[in-house]
Write a protein that holds these residues in place. Sequence first.
Motif, PDB file in Angstrom:
ATOM      1  N   ILE A   1      -2.395   4.745  -3.451  1.00 14.01           N
ATOM      2  CA  ILE A   1      -3.281   5.756  -2.720  1.00 14.01           C
ATOM      3  C   ILE A   1      -2.933   7.237  -3.084  1.00 14.01           C
ATOM      4  CG2 ILE A   1      -4.611   6.529  -0.728  1.00 14.01           C
ATOM      5  CD1 ILE A   1      -2.859   3.055  -0.719  1.00 14.01           C
TER       6      ILE A   1
ATOM      7  N   TYR B   1      -0.658  -1.520  -4.769  1.00 10.07           N
ATOM      8  CA  TYR B   1      -1.820  -0.556  -4.696  1.00 10.07           C
ATOM      9  C   TYR B   1      -1.464   0.937  -4.230  1.00 10.07           C
ATOM     10  CZ  TYR B   1      -4.816  -4.490  -4.875  1.00 10.07           C
ATOM     11  OH  TYR B   1      -5.290  -5.798  -5.115  1.00 10.07           O
TER      12      TYR B   1
ATOM     13  N   TYR C   1       0.869  -1.179  -0.062  1.00 10.26           N
ATOM     14  CA  TYR C   1       0.222   0.054   0.056  1.00 10.26           C
ATOM     15  C   TYR C   1       0.989   1.254  -0.108  1.00 10.26           C
ATOM     16  CZ  TYR C   1      -3.698  -3.287   1.149  1.00 10.26           C
ATOM     17  OH  TYR C   1      -4.535  -4.353   1.116  1.00 10.26           O
TER      18      TYR C   1
ATOM     19  N   LEU D   1       1.056   5.235  -0.197  1.00 10.84           N
ATOM     20  CA  LEU D   1       0.457   6.386   0.077  1.00 10.84           C
ATOM     21  C   LEU D   1       1.216   7.652  -0.534  1.00 10.84           C
ATOM     22  CD1 LEU D   1      -0.494   4.358   2.316  1.00 10.84           C
ATOM     23  CD2 LEU D   1      -1.307   6.254   3.549  1.00 10.84           C
TER      24      LEU D   1
END
Length: 227
Positions: free
Chosen positions: A179, A177, A156, A158
């Motif tokens: 963000i 992923y 993840y 960010l």
Amino acid sequence: MAISDDLDNPKLMPATRGYTQIDGAGVHKRTTYDEVGTACPPYIVYVDRRRNEVVLAVRGLNLVRNADYKVLMDNKLGMQMFDGGYVHHGLLKAAQFILERETETLRELLRQQGPDCKLIFAGHSLGSGIAALMTVLVVNNRKAFGNIPRSHIRCYALAPARCMSLNLAVKYADVIYSIVLQANPSKILASKGRTSWDELVDKLFTRDEDGKFIVNRDMVARDVVIE
């Protein structure tokens, strides 16, 4: 790296959902700037027993820390080939540094948690690029992590740093992923390409008589010189 040494009773509770689900006893390792030196930002290894996940999270860019800028600026276009594409040289070195230190630890924690346990990498800004490249390295070396299935590895990122070429981003889209907060113009600018990145650097830095970078006084609380 944290607001308080006691994560179960922090001095300032973050005003976001989910913090109360963090178990201070799950913190396996929390590094300091002294421990990592100039190689990478500090990071934390956390065992989330409720979700059955082993998490390695890397902090983001520290605007008043010289070493973070050195990692960020250690790159040139086409400098570092990897897996049929290109990656950020400095971020790759930081990712390799952390994995050299923590592979055995992560493998043992995964073994203790059982075959259904997932391995999660996370980071913000500079740390997100390092986390993403650690994910790529682990996916290509799953045997060192107990033959963990690719589907059990996830990152993840960010406000992700631009750390790999488009073909690699597509190749690893199932495990990484990103963000992105669209309201953050600096991240949008930095992700558009080399020209925009150069423009951003010009806004953030000036050079002294010796050619050393100095952070724009308006951007941070105090000057930072990158040697």
